[in-house]
Design a protein around this motif. Structure first.
Motif, mmCIF file in Angstrom:
data_model
loop_
_atom_site.group_PDB
_atom_site.id
_atom_site.type_symbol
_atom_site.label_atom_id
_atom_site.label_comp_id
_atom_site.label_asym_id
_atom_site.label_seq_id
_atom_site.Cartn_x
_atom_site.Cartn_y
_atom_site.Cartn_z
ATOM 1 N N ALA A 1 -8.433 -3.310 -1.668
ATOM 2 C CA ALA A 1 -6.895 -2.257 -1.060
ATOM 3 C C ALA A 1 -6.352 -2.008 -2.695
ATOM 4 O O ALA A 1 -6.442 -4.035 -3.158
ATOM 5 C CB ALA A 1 -5.887 -3.718 -0.153
ATOM 6 N N LYS B 1 1.069 -1.021 -0.336
ATOM 7 C CA LYS B 1 0.128 0.561 -0.487
ATOM 8 C C LYS B 1 1.047 1.342 0.130
ATOM 9 O O LYS B 1 2.148 1.234 0.167
ATOM 10 C CB LYS B 1 -0.766 -0.038 1.555
ATOM 11 C CG LYS B 1 -2.526 -1.419 1.349
ATOM 12 C CD LYS B 1 -2.845 -1.236 2.302
ATOM 13 C CE LYS B 1 -3.580 -2.247 2.598
ATOM 14 N NZ LYS B 1 -2.768 -3.590 2.992
ATOM 15 N N GLY C 1 -4.109 4.209 -0.584
ATOM 16 C CA GLY C 1 -4.242 4.089 1.045
ATOM 17 C C GLY C 1 -5.568 4.018 1.146
ATOM 18 O O GLY C 1 -6.169 5.464 0.352
#
Ligand SMILES: C=CCOC(=O)Nc1nc2cc3[nH]c(NC)nc3cc2c(=O)[nH]1
Length: 380
Positions: free
Chosen positions: A186, A11, A191
């Motif tokens: 994700a 991420k 993020g």
């Protein structure tokens, strides 16, 4: 076998570079590019930074811009933005985009909404049609917009509020944060930020941070401030809030602020900001300068041949006289707000670059004294 791309996607990360007291300089690495922090995010409410092409926004040095879920879901709708390839493609901004979750915008609509444990029902300010936002719906809308940074769906309580009201609201926002995280998809370099609530109460802020860090987010926003509490109470709340946040994640103070607010908040450990002030001021003839704000409609500028700033680092800065801008605003010409928005956003970006450089070379305290002295001098 879990799907690597979704479950363990690398991420977004924030990497520290230097610190000076509580202030930090670093880099936010995202799917749409890397942004030096501290950073100021111009507000692009309905997919446009009002009066600016995105080339002009880029020319000011902005790295990341903000979009508003509430406005975009009403018009042109999230489905249409998705059909148009997402916000990046639609507005021709390849850099990172942060979208708010809509909570605050609906709250500021006041009467036109009904809040319950599951979410909020409201009527559109455009055509009165009925809409609903929940943590799941908000997160899905931000996915369709292709937001680089998705914000958790929260409730920002109006101040002043009793500790009991603040606690109940914060606890609901924490339940909504868990549901927002559950609904988040994700993806590499994308993020989601949790939003710390709790008003100006240290114990509530501590509870909120514990709840959010147990859920785990790529960054943490400090909500519930810049809602009329005043700079002193905002700063004193930051004094005990930022030290409780994870050191290795970005901190984002929403809706802030004046140049003096930005300086004080960076010195209290904040990395990211958004505020309508520089762009809204640009539309109302209010120019930010190294010596504080001035109102260009004032007759004293009618024959003032000086520029707004000695800097000449964008096509606008240092090129147009105050007299010309005064004329454009008196004549109600659209070029007035365009040039002044450009100037104000460039001023904010230049200020953030100055602050960042001072953090890196450890001289932020010296810069702070100089900036405050100059702002207090008033126009030269
Ligand atoms: C872009 C924002 C992403 O945050 C959200 O979606 N929710 C949220 N927005 C806020 C916006 C604020 N503006 C100010 N003053 C002008 N104070 C604010 C407080 C909040 C807040 O507590 N929550």
């Amino acid at each position: 076998m879990s799907n690597h791309k979704t479950d363990h996607a690398i991420k977004m990360t924030w990497v520290p570079e230097a610190s000076c007291g509580m202030a930090r300089a670093g880099h936010l690495h995202t799917r749409h590019g890397t942004v030096p922090t501290p950073t100021f995010m111009p507000v692009g409410t309905v997919g446009t930074v009002k009066g600016m092409t995105m080339d002009a926004v880029r020319s000011t040095g902005a790295g990341i811009v903000l979009g508003n879920t509430y406005h975009l879901m009403l018009r042109p709708t999230a489905d249409r933005v998705q059909k148009l390839g997402g916000l990046h493609r639609m507005m021709d901004w390849p850099g990172p985009i942060l979208t708010d979750s809509g909570g605050f915008q609906v709250m500021s609509l006041g009467a036109l909404r009904k809040l319950d444990e599951d979410g909020v029902t409201f009527r559109s300010h455009i055509d009165g049609s009925k809409h609903r936002l929940t943590p799941e719906i908000s997160t899905d809308i931000q996915f369709k917009l292709d937001a680089t940074i998705t914000m958790a769906f929260d409730e920002c309580p109006a101040l002043p509020a009793t500790p009991e009201v603040l606690r109940k609201s914060m606890e609901m926002s924490m339940r909504w944060a868990a549901r927002s995280r559950e609904a988040f998809v994700a993806r590499e370099g994308y993020g989601q930020f949790g939003i710390v609530q709790g008003g100006t109460e240290r114990d509530l802020r501590e509870y909120s941070i514990k709840a959010l860090t147990e859920i785990g987010f790529e960054g943490y926003a400090i909500g519930g401030l810049a809602v009329g509490e005043g700079q002193e109470l905002m700063f004193s709340t930051l004094d005990f809030t930022t030290p409780m946040l994870p050191q290795d994640k970005a901190r984002y103070l929403m809706g802030v602020g004046t140049p003096d607010d930005l300086l004080g908040a960076v010195m209290r450990g904040v990395d990211m900001f958004d505020c309508v002030m520089p762009s809204r001021a640009g539309r109302t003839a209010r120019a930010y300068t190294e010596r504080g704000p001035i109102n260009l409609r004032n007759a004293r500028f009618a024959e003032d041949t000086r520029t707004l700033t000695p800097h000449d680092d964008t096509p606008v800065a240092g090129r147009y006289s105050r007299a010309y801008l005064h004329h454009l605003f008196r004549a109600n010409e659209m070029l007035g707000p365009m040039l002044l928005t450009w100037h104000n956003l460039a001023y904010y970006q230049r200020l953030m670059r100055q602050i960042r450089a001072a953090i890196v070379d450890g001289t932020l305290d010296v810069l702070a004294v100089k900036l405050r002295e100059d702002w207090a001098k008033g126009d030269w």
